[in-house]
Write a protein that holds these residues in place. Structure first.
Motif, PDB file in Angstrom:
ATOM      1  N   PRO A 121     107.952  21.885  72.508  1.00 50.68           N
ATOM      2  CA  PRO A 121     109.416  21.915  72.637  1.00 50.68           C
ATOM      3  C   PRO A 121     109.897  22.566  73.923  1.00 50.68           C
ATOM      4  O   PRO A 121     110.922  22.177  74.473  1.00 50.68           O
ATOM      5  N   VAL A 122     109.151  23.557  74.395  1.00 48.67           N
ATOM      6  CA  VAL A 122     109.549  24.238  75.620  1.00 48.67           C
ATOM      7  C   VAL A 122     109.409  23.329  76.834  1.00 48.67           C
ATOM      8  O   VAL A 122     110.302  23.207  77.657  1.00 48.67           O
ATOM      9  N   ALA A 123     108.281  22.659  76.923  1.00 46.06           N
ATOM     10  CA  ALA A 123     107.980  21.866  78.117  1.00 46.06           C
ATOM     11  C   ALA A 123     108.549  20.461  78.075  1.00 46.06           C
ATOM     12  O   ALA A 123     108.777  19.855  79.123  1.00 46.06           O
ATOM     13  N   ASP A 124     108.780  19.926  76.863  1.00 47.07           N
ATOM     14  CA  ASP A 124     109.099  18.504  76.735  1.00 47.07           C
ATOM     15  C   ASP A 124     110.561  18.190  76.432  1.00 47.07           C
ATOM     16  O   ASP A 124     110.977  17.038  76.579  1.00 47.07           O
ATOM     17  N   LEU A 125     111.342  19.177  75.989  1.00 45.98           N
ATOM     18  CA  LEU A 125     112.715  18.895  75.575  1.00 45.98           C
ATOM     19  C   LEU A 125     113.720  19.675  76.415  1.00 45.98           C
ATOM     20  O   LEU A 125     113.541  20.860  76.683  1.00 45.98           O
ATOM     21  N   GLN A 126     114.794  18.983  76.769  1.00 45.34           N
ATOM     22  CA  GLN A 126     115.918  19.625  77.437  1.00 45.34           C
ATOM     23  C   GLN A 126     117.157  19.497  76.549  1.00 45.34           C
ATOM     24  O   GLN A 126     117.599  18.381  76.266  1.00 45.34           O
ATOM     25  N   PRO A 127     117.728  20.593  76.095  1.00 48.74           N
ATOM     26  CA  PRO A 127     118.929  20.524  75.261  1.00 48.74           C
ATOM     27  C   PRO A 127     120.104  19.903  76.009  1.00 48.74           C
ATOM     28  O   PRO A 127     120.306  20.160  77.191  1.00 48.74           O
ATOM     29  N   VAL A 128     120.870  19.085  75.290  1.00 42.11           N
ATOM     30  CA  VAL A 128     122.037  18.423  75.870  1.00 42.11           C
ATOM     31  C   VAL A 128     123.324  18.943  75.225  1.00 42.11           C
ATOM     32  O   VAL A 128     124.212  19.450  75.897  1.00 42.11           O
ATOM     33  N   SER A 129     123.416  18.793  73.902  1.00 40.57           N
ATOM     34  CA  SER A 129     124.609  19.247  73.176  1.00 40.57           C
ATOM     35  C   SER A 129     124.333  19.243  71.682  1.00 40.57           C
ATOM     36  O   SER A 129     123.545  18.435  71.190  1.00 40.57           O
ATOM     37  N   LEU A 130     124.985  20.135  70.973  1.00 43.00           N
ATOM     38  CA  LEU A 130     125.057  20.011  69.523  1.00 43.00           C
ATOM     39  C   LEU A 130     125.799  18.724  69.168  1.00 43.00           C
ATOM     40  O   LEU A 130     126.536  18.178  69.988  1.00 43.00           O
ATOM     41  N   ALA A 131     125.613  18.267  67.922  1.00 43.56           N
ATOM     42  CA  ALA A 131     126.333  17.089  67.451  1.00 43.56           C
ATOM     43  C   ALA A 131     127.042  17.347  66.129  1.00 43.56           C
ATOM     44  O   ALA A 131     128.191  16.959  65.951  1.00 43.56           O
ATOM     45  N   ALA A 132     126.355  17.990  65.190  1.00 47.46           N
ATOM     46  CA  ALA A 132     126.946  18.214  63.869  1.00 47.46           C
ATOM     47  C   ALA A 132     126.229  19.355  63.168  1.00 47.46           C
ATOM     48  O   ALA A 132     125.075  19.675  63.482  1.00 47.46           O
ATOM     49  N   GLU A 133     126.917  19.959  62.219  1.00 48.04           N
ATOM     50  CA  GLU A 133     126.353  21.018  61.389  1.00 48.04           C
ATOM     51  C   GLU A 133     126.659  20.718  59.933  1.00 48.04           C
ATOM     52  O   GLU A 133     127.642  20.036  59.625  1.00 48.04           O
ATOM     53  N   MET A 134     125.831  21.252  59.046  1.00 47.05           N
ATOM     54  CA  MET A 134     126.105  21.097  57.625  1.00 47.05           C
ATOM     55  C   MET A 134     125.533  22.284  56.845  1.00 47.05           C
ATOM     56  O   MET A 134     124.571  22.919  57.265  1.00 47.05           O
ATOM     57  N   THR A 135     126.174  22.561  55.734  1.00 46.36           N
ATOM     58  CA  THR A 135     125.768  23.655  54.860  1.00 46.36           C
ATOM     59  C   THR A 135     124.864  23.120  53.761  1.00 46.36           C
ATOM     60  O   THR A 135     125.015  21.987  53.310  1.00 46.36           O
ATOM     61  N   LEU A 136     123.925  23.942  53.318  1.00 48.20           N
ATOM     62  CA  LEU A 136     123.053  23.591  52.205  1.00 48.20           C
ATOM     63  C   LEU A 136     123.633  24.127  50.904  1.00 48.20           C
ATOM     64  O   LEU A 136     124.403  25.090  50.897  1.00 48.20           O
ATOM     65  N   GLY A 137     123.255  23.491  49.806  1.00 52.53           N
ATOM     66  CA  GLY A 137     123.711  23.941  48.495  1.00 52.53           C
ATOM     67  C   GLY A 137     122.539  24.069  47.535  1.00 52.53           C
ATOM     68  O   GLY A 137     121.603  23.270  47.577  1.00 52.53           O
ATOM     69  N   LEU A 138     122.576  25.083  46.678  1.00 51.00           N
ATOM     70  CA  LEU A 138     121.586  25.265  45.619  1.00 51.00           C
ATOM     71  C   LEU A 138     122.174  24.696  44.333  1.00 51.00           C
ATOM     72  O   LEU A 138     123.217  25.158  43.863  1.00 51.00           O
ATOM     73  N   ALA A 139     121.510  23.687  43.776  1.00 52.97           N
ATOM     74  CA  ALA A 139     122.040  23.011  42.585  1.00 52.97           C
ATOM     75  C   ALA A 139     121.038  23.072  41.441  1.00 52.97           C
ATOM     76  O   ALA A 139     119.823  23.116  41.653  1.00 52.97           O
ATOM     77  N   VAL A 140     121.562  23.057  40.227  1.00 56.59           N
ATOM     78  CA  VAL A 140     120.741  22.946  39.025  1.00 56.59           C
ATOM     79  C   VAL A 140     121.208  21.733  38.232  1.00 56.59           C
ATOM     80  O   VAL A 140     122.368  21.314  38.329  1.00 56.59           O
ATOM     81  N   GLY A 141     120.276  21.165  37.462  1.00 57.99           N
ATOM     82  CA  GLY A 141     120.573  19.977  36.678  1.00 57.99           C
ATOM     83  C   GLY A 141     120.526  20.245  35.192  1.00 57.99           C
ATOM     84  O   GLY A 141     120.567  21.407  34.746  1.00 57.99           O
ATOM     85  N   PRO A 142     120.408  19.194  34.389  1.00 56.96           N
ATOM     86  CA  PRO A 142     120.460  19.338  32.927  1.00 56.96           C
ATOM     87  C   PRO A 142     119.293  20.100  32.327  1.00 56.96           C
ATOM     88  O   PRO A 142     119.363  20.490  31.156  1.00 56.96           O
ATOM     89  N   ALA A 143     118.226  20.360  33.088  1.00 52.49           N
ATOM     90  CA  ALA A 143     117.120  21.161  32.571  1.00 52.49           C
ATOM     91  C   ALA A 143     117.492  22.630  32.428  1.00 52.49           C
ATOM     92  O   ALA A 143     116.808  23.388  31.734  1.00 52.49           O
ATOM     93  N   VAL A 144     118.596  23.025  33.070  1.00 47.75           N
ATOM     94  CA  VAL A 144     119.040  24.419  33.052  1.00 47.75           C
ATOM     95  C   VAL A 144     120.287  24.533  32.177  1.00 47.75           C
ATOM     96  O   VAL A 144     121.208  23.720  32.312  1.00 47.75           O
ATOM     97  N   PRO A 145     120.340  25.522  31.275  1.00 46.95           N
ATOM     98  CA  PRO A 145     121.489  25.659  30.362  1.00 46.95           C
ATOM     99  C   PRO A 145     122.821  25.788  31.099  1.00 46.95           C
ATOM    100  O   PRO A 145     122.873  26.315  32.223  1.00 46.95           O
ATOM    101  N   ASP A 146     123.892  25.342  30.456  1.00 45.95           N
ATOM    102  CA  ASP A 146     125.223  25.417  31.047  1.00 45.95           C
ATOM    103  C   ASP A 146     125.679  26.845  31.299  1.00 45.95           C
ATOM    104  O   ASP A 146     126.584  27.078  32.107  1.00 45.95           O
ATOM    105  N   SER A 147     125.056  27.801  30.610  1.00 51.91           N
ATOM    106  CA  SER A 147     125.433  29.205  30.787  1.00 51.91           C
ATOM    107  C   SER A 147     125.030  29.743  32.160  1.00 51.91           C
ATOM    108  O   SER A 147     125.521  30.797  32.583  1.00 51.91           O
ATOM    109  N   VAL A 148     124.169  29.032  32.851  1.00 54.68           N
ATOM    110  CA  VAL A 148     123.751  29.441  34.198  1.00 54.68           C
ATOM    111  C   VAL A 148     124.792  28.936  35.197  1.00 54.68           C
ATOM    112  O   VAL A 148     124.894  27.734  35.453  1.00 54.68           O
ATOM    113  N   THR A 149     125.568  29.862  35.735  1.00 53.63           N
ATOM    114  CA  THR A 149     126.662  29.498  36.645  1.00 53.63           C
ATOM    115  C   THR A 149     126.586  30.201  37.985  1.00 53.63           C
ATOM    116  O   THR A 149     127.361  29.881  38.883  1.00 53.63           O
ATOM    117  N   HIS A 150     125.695  31.174  38.127  1.00 53.47           N
ATOM    118  CA  HIS A 150     125.542  31.908  39.378  1.00 53.47           C
ATOM    119  C   HIS A 150     124.055  32.075  39.686  1.00 53.47           C
ATOM    120  O   HIS A 150     123.202  31.839  38.821  1.00 53.47           O
TER     121      HIS A 150
END
Length: 336
Positions: A121-150
């Motif tokens: 990455p040091v020798a082969d890439l030259q940064p030009v510009s950012l393009a976009a950012e996004m946030t990650l989310g921690l999710a649970v599905g039906p295997a986890v009881p509804d009482s789990v909210t945090h």
């Protein structure tokens, strides 16, 4: 991580110094001008068609079309943690007509995660510009009881049910996986990592109850969160998400150092002159500033973001210093 790898020694040394001394092949882009006008811009994309990187590349290409006589086209080169796309960039023309759109991890995470990379990455890439950012989310599905909210509820449930504490990710060493490692290490709970070849199959198993939890970009989670098919327990930005303001961040829930944002950026090959980099950076920044692009990104849960080459170098240096000890402490490794 072995300290004998010259590329990694270069990264660590560069990160410890001034950001402008990072290297990354950047030349005097502020004083040199491109010699030959570019007729058509080819955007190499590190993701497959329909992926988040592909969406970013194509949306920006639409806005860049008027800047080139024959427009801007996207050339998907997915696989091998971005190595295929980077190699295509390295072997491409040095006239400023080819650029790479990739996740920031190609410069900030992969050098410490992979024992062997097909690029430096040091020798082969030259940064030009950012393009976009996004946030990650921690999710649970039906295997986890509804009482789990945090997050604390999830940690308690995982302690009581260690055999059910299966957590998926879209791949070893991806930012979702690394966030899971950091979170569950700090929470001190047992868990089993279930690796998937991307986000869609992991989502299928989360919704089907085959796994308990999953970290993915929030844009992929919010529709199912809104319908109640899954529950997003936390997001990874410093503040609450614009798209899911009712969901508290990890920082709010007792993990102030777990602030992680996935981002995507444009890079050029080391052989490209600084003038071409400066020209493209200005063109990209103008395109990203257009409201219609911001609206298009918002549909996928992303935020438009741009930068100068020097600002992107600084960001890479900062994140190198963050991720290297994290990956070392987590013991996450990949051979290829």
């Amino acid at each position: 991580m072995s300290n004998t790898n010259p590329s990694r020694r270069t990264f660590l040394s560069a990160s410890a110094g001034a950001a402008t001394q990072l290297g990354l092949g950047l030349t005097a882009f502020t004083t040199v001008r491109a010699q030959t006008p570019v007729d058509q811009l080819r955007i190499l994309c590190s993701g497959p068609a329909g992926s988040i990187p592909d969406i970013v590349a194509r949306r920006v290409a639409e806005q860049l079309a008027g800047s080139y006589p024959r427009g801007a086209i996207v050339d998907n080169r997915p696989g091998a943690a971005g190595q295929i796309a980077v190699n295509a960039l390295k072997s491409g023309p040095a006239d400023g007509s080819t650029v790479l759109l990739a996740q920031g991890a190609v410069a900030t995470v992969y050098p410490y995660l992979y024992d062997k990379l097909a690029y430096d990455p040091v020798a082969d890439l030259q940064p030009v510009s950012l393009a976009a950012e996004m946030t990650l989310g921690l999710a649970v599905g039906p295997a986890v009881p509804d009482s789990v909210t945090h997050v604390r509820d999830l940690a308690d449930w995982m302690r009581r049910n260690p055999k059910l504490a299966n957590v998926g990710s879209p791949g070893t060493g991806t930012l979702p996986h690394l966030l899971e490692v950091m979170l569950f290490q700090q929470a001190g709970v047992p868990w089993q990592h279930v690796v998937y070849p991307g986000g869609p199959p992991a989502m299928v198993d989360l919704l089907g109850g085959q796994i308990a939890a999953l970290v993915l970009p929030e844009g992929l989670l919010r529709q199912h969160h809104a319908t109640g098919r899954l529950r997003v327990l936390a997001t990874s930005a410093a503040q609450r998400s614009t798209y899911m303001p009712a969901v508290a961040s990890l920082a709010e829930q007792g993990y102030p150092n777990l602030v992680v944002r996935e981002w995507f950026a444009f890079f050029m090959a080391a052989r490209v002159t600084g003038g071409a980099i400066d020209t493209l950076s200005q063109t990209v920044r103008q395109a990203i500033a257009r409201p219609e692009l911001g609206a298009a990104f918002a549909e996928s849960g992303m935020v438009a973001a741009s930068s100068t080459p020097s600002a992107l170098i600084t960001r890479i240096a900062t994140e190198q210093r963050y991720w290297e000890p994290v990956i070392r402490a987590a013991g996450v490794r990949s051979e290829s």
